[in-house]
Design an enzyme around this catalytic site. Sequence first.
Site, PDB file in Angstrom:
ATOM      1  N   ASP A  58       3.808  49.792 -11.006  1.00 43.34           N
ATOM      2  CA  ASP A  58       3.461  50.856  -9.655  1.00 43.34           C
ATOM      3  C   ASP A  58       4.431  51.981  -9.211  1.00 43.34           C
ATOM      4  O   ASP A  58       4.513  52.614  -8.763  1.00 43.34           O
ATOM      5  CB  ASP A  58       3.144  50.094  -8.271  1.00 43.34           C
ATOM      6  CG  ASP A  58       4.342  49.107  -8.082  1.00 43.34           C
ATOM      7  OD1 ASP A  58       5.367  48.661  -8.766  1.00 43.34           O
ATOM      8  OD2 ASP A  58       4.217  48.569  -6.704  1.00 43.34           O
ATOM      9  N   GLN A 102      19.519  43.724   0.972  1.00 42.73           N
ATOM     10  CA  GLN A 102      19.303  44.974   0.884  1.00 42.73           C
ATOM     11  C   GLN A 102      18.796  45.666   2.372  1.00 42.73           C
ATOM     12  O   GLN A 102      19.060  46.693   2.572  1.00 42.73           O
ATOM     13  CB  GLN A 102      18.070  45.173  -0.168  1.00 42.73           C
ATOM     14  CG  GLN A 102      17.577  46.637  -0.303  1.00 42.73           C
ATOM     15  CD  GLN A 102      16.925  46.793  -1.528  1.00 42.73           C
ATOM     16  OE1 GLN A 102      17.548  46.852  -2.670  1.00 42.73           O
ATOM     17  NE2 GLN A 102      15.557  47.030  -1.433  1.00 42.73           N
ATOM     18  N   GLU A 110      11.425  48.932   2.518  1.00 38.32           N
ATOM     19  CA  GLU A 110      12.453  49.169   3.133  1.00 38.32           C
ATOM     20  C   GLU A 110      13.146  50.217   3.569  1.00 38.32           C
ATOM     21  O   GLU A 110      13.672  50.488   4.590  1.00 38.32           O
ATOM     22  CB  GLU A 110      13.312  48.016   2.579  1.00 38.32           C
ATOM     23  CG  GLU A 110      12.919  46.515   2.611  1.00 38.32           C
ATOM     24  CD  GLU A 110      13.496  45.625   1.704  1.00 38.32           C
ATOM     25  OE1 GLU A 110      13.397  44.332   1.745  1.00 38.32           O
ATOM     26  OE2 GLU A 110      14.522  46.086   1.051  1.00 38.32           O
ATOM     27  N   TRP A 115       7.935  48.313  -4.600  1.00 38.37           N
ATOM     28  CA  TRP A 115       7.561  48.667  -3.254  1.00 38.37           C
ATOM     29  C   TRP A 115       7.996  48.036  -2.066  1.00 38.37           C
ATOM     30  O   TRP A 115       8.165  48.508  -1.154  1.00 38.37           O
ATOM     31  CB  TRP A 115       5.939  48.223  -3.297  1.00 38.37           C
ATOM     32  CG  TRP A 115       4.871  48.589  -2.033  1.00 38.37           C
ATOM     33  CD1 TRP A 115       4.103  47.595  -1.132  1.00 38.37           C
ATOM     34  CD2 TRP A 115       4.852  49.907  -1.236  1.00 38.37           C
ATOM     35  NE1 TRP A 115       3.848  48.246  -0.138  1.00 38.37           N
ATOM     36  CE2 TRP A 115       4.075  49.577  -0.639  1.00 38.37           C
ATOM     37  CE3 TRP A 115       5.330  51.015  -1.963  1.00 38.37           C
ATOM     38  CZ2 TRP A 115       3.785  50.619   0.595  1.00 38.37           C
ATOM     39  CZ3 TRP A 115       5.093  52.162  -1.157  1.00 38.37           C
ATOM     40  CH2 TRP A 115       4.427  51.832   0.365  1.00 38.37           C
ATOM     41  N   ASN A 116       8.597  46.913  -2.373  1.00 40.27           N
ATOM     42  CA  ASN A 116       9.490  46.351  -1.156  1.00 40.27           C
ATOM     43  C   ASN A 116      10.657  47.212  -0.936  1.00 40.27           C
ATOM     44  O   ASN A 116      10.898  47.614   0.254  1.00 40.27           O
ATOM     45  CB  ASN A 116       9.864  44.729  -1.614  1.00 40.27           C
ATOM     46  CG  ASN A 116       8.887  43.736  -1.599  1.00 40.27           C
ATOM     47  OD1 ASN A 116       7.953  43.901  -0.891  1.00 40.27           O
ATOM     48  ND2 ASN A 116       8.964  42.795  -2.421  1.00 40.27           N
ATOM     49  N   SER A 117      11.176  47.543  -1.913  1.00 46.50           N
ATOM     50  CA  SER A 117      12.377  48.491  -1.592  1.00 46.50           C
ATOM     51  C   SER A 117      12.140  49.817  -1.095  1.00 46.50           C
ATOM     52  O   SER A 117      12.755  50.259  -0.065  1.00 46.50           O
ATOM     53  CB  SER A 117      13.191  48.826  -3.098  1.00 46.50           C
ATOM     54  OG  SER A 117      13.710  47.643  -3.711  1.00 46.50           O
ATOM     55  N   HIS A 172       7.590  39.398  -5.087  1.00 48.30           N
ATOM     56  CA  HIS A 172       6.160  38.493  -4.686  1.00 48.30           C
ATOM     57  C   HIS A 172       6.679  37.816  -3.419  1.00 48.30           C
ATOM     58  O   HIS A 172       5.895  37.608  -2.436  1.00 48.30           O
ATOM     59  CB  HIS A 172       5.704  37.883  -5.456  1.00 48.30           C
ATOM     60  CG  HIS A 172       4.721  38.745  -6.616  1.00 48.30           C
ATOM     61  ND1 HIS A 172       3.453  38.628  -6.941  1.00 48.30           N
ATOM     62  CD2 HIS A 172       5.048  39.900  -7.177  1.00 48.30           C
ATOM     63  CE1 HIS A 172       3.157  39.724  -7.727  1.00 48.30           C
ATOM     64  NE2 HIS A 172       4.119  40.311  -7.830  1.00 48.30           N
TER      65      HIS A 172
END
Length: 479
Positions: A393, A354, A377, A372-374, A26
């Site tokens: 998710d 990362q 990216e 989702w961030n990974s 977040h």
Amino acid sequence: MADDGSGSRERHDHHFLIVVYGIQSHINPSRALAHRLTRLGVDDSIRATLCLSVSTHRRMFPSSNGADETTDGVISYTPYSDGLDNNSLPKTDEERARGRRVGFESLSSVIGSLAARGLPVTRVICTMVVPSLLDVALEHGIPLVVYWIQPAHVLAAYYHYFHGYGDLIASHAATDPAHEVSLPGLTRPIRVRDLPSFLADTTGSELTRILNDTIRELLEYVDRQRCKILVNTFDGLEPAVLAEMKRRLDVFVVGPMVGSSTEARLDLFKHDDVDRKRYMDWLDAQPEKSVVYVSFGSISKYKKQQMEEIVQGLKQCGRPYLLVVRKDGLEEDMMGYILESVQDQGMVVEWCNQLEVLSHTAVGCFVTHCGWNSTLEAVASGVPIIGVPNVSDQPTIAYLVEEEWLIGTKVERNSEGILTRKELARCIELIMGEGAKAINITERTKALKRLAQEAAVVGGQAERNLLYFLSSSCISCER
């Protein structure tokens, strides 16, 4: 700014208070949003404050003792109490009610304090799971904006679950999780087991009930108040579902919010320049597209048997690998075993930058939990994905990676829920080998990388959509 007819220009200063749940997934997209909003303002007409729970603020800014506001020179960071102050979710209705009451009082105090300093909050933004902010927005008459930090497919799944599809999904979750349901906007039917795990959970988990109640209340609030929703995705990635959700909700597509590999990030897990130099030097010494990068995010914990299988699977594949393993992510003390198993083939670190790693030419695939961030990216860096989803998710994202976007594959666990060494090695070879599927996946990742870069560039679709959001909110910004 508006001209009043006398030649002077009226200021429309606005101040966004972005209230963030205190986990890594977040924090960084919220920080990226805050920075982008402020950059779009004219003459400092847009201000942003990131509001973090006391425990998270204390962890990120130890010198503040969890109580003092700080700044990075562009945006401010201020703490609030969520009633627990230990960075956990409420486990009972009593904890939930107390946390909501305390959160309301604390956030109201933050808003009052900012107003007293001449910095009144004009919009509040929440990242999906801050129920007390709904009460605050109503009480103070401040418009609420939702920042959806998961895929549009997941927004659609939750929306349709609570708008007529809940009974259908629930009826198949326990008896036939492979059953396919057709949801508006999705290009094809989706298996129940590939929906967000909290919608397909049959364990009677209290956490599942609380989280589903939270999302239901949020969506009901959005319907009543006609709130704007900022979604961290891009049109080229989820065109059909975004088109459908724009018919139902006031959606603005503002992603990918991934920053750049050189941009400063806020990490809950510290690593110093010595660590960074060590793994970057190691990557520099590896051939192009040769390294398997493995990281399962900031929340997942793994038992001894599972970590043994992962380590042995990496050894079995015979390729160099960079493995991220947090000590607090292991349910048993086995860091010594992991380090001993590396030998000359790989490198183990507790945390890393990362995006910098994914942007390195040596990285050939990413073994990930599919947060989702990974995933964003990886898409923005053009790196194929091996999905090892767990909760929330992640099953949906792994499904999208393998079946919708065709940029990777998803592992199959055994009957005990374990990812075996043989399966991991098989997936790595599938992605990094020379077969037709590997070639197709590589081409798809290149294509999506181009679309992601086009959306994220200065003046690109994400910026234009943010400008449209700002103008629709009557906020002064550059055109």
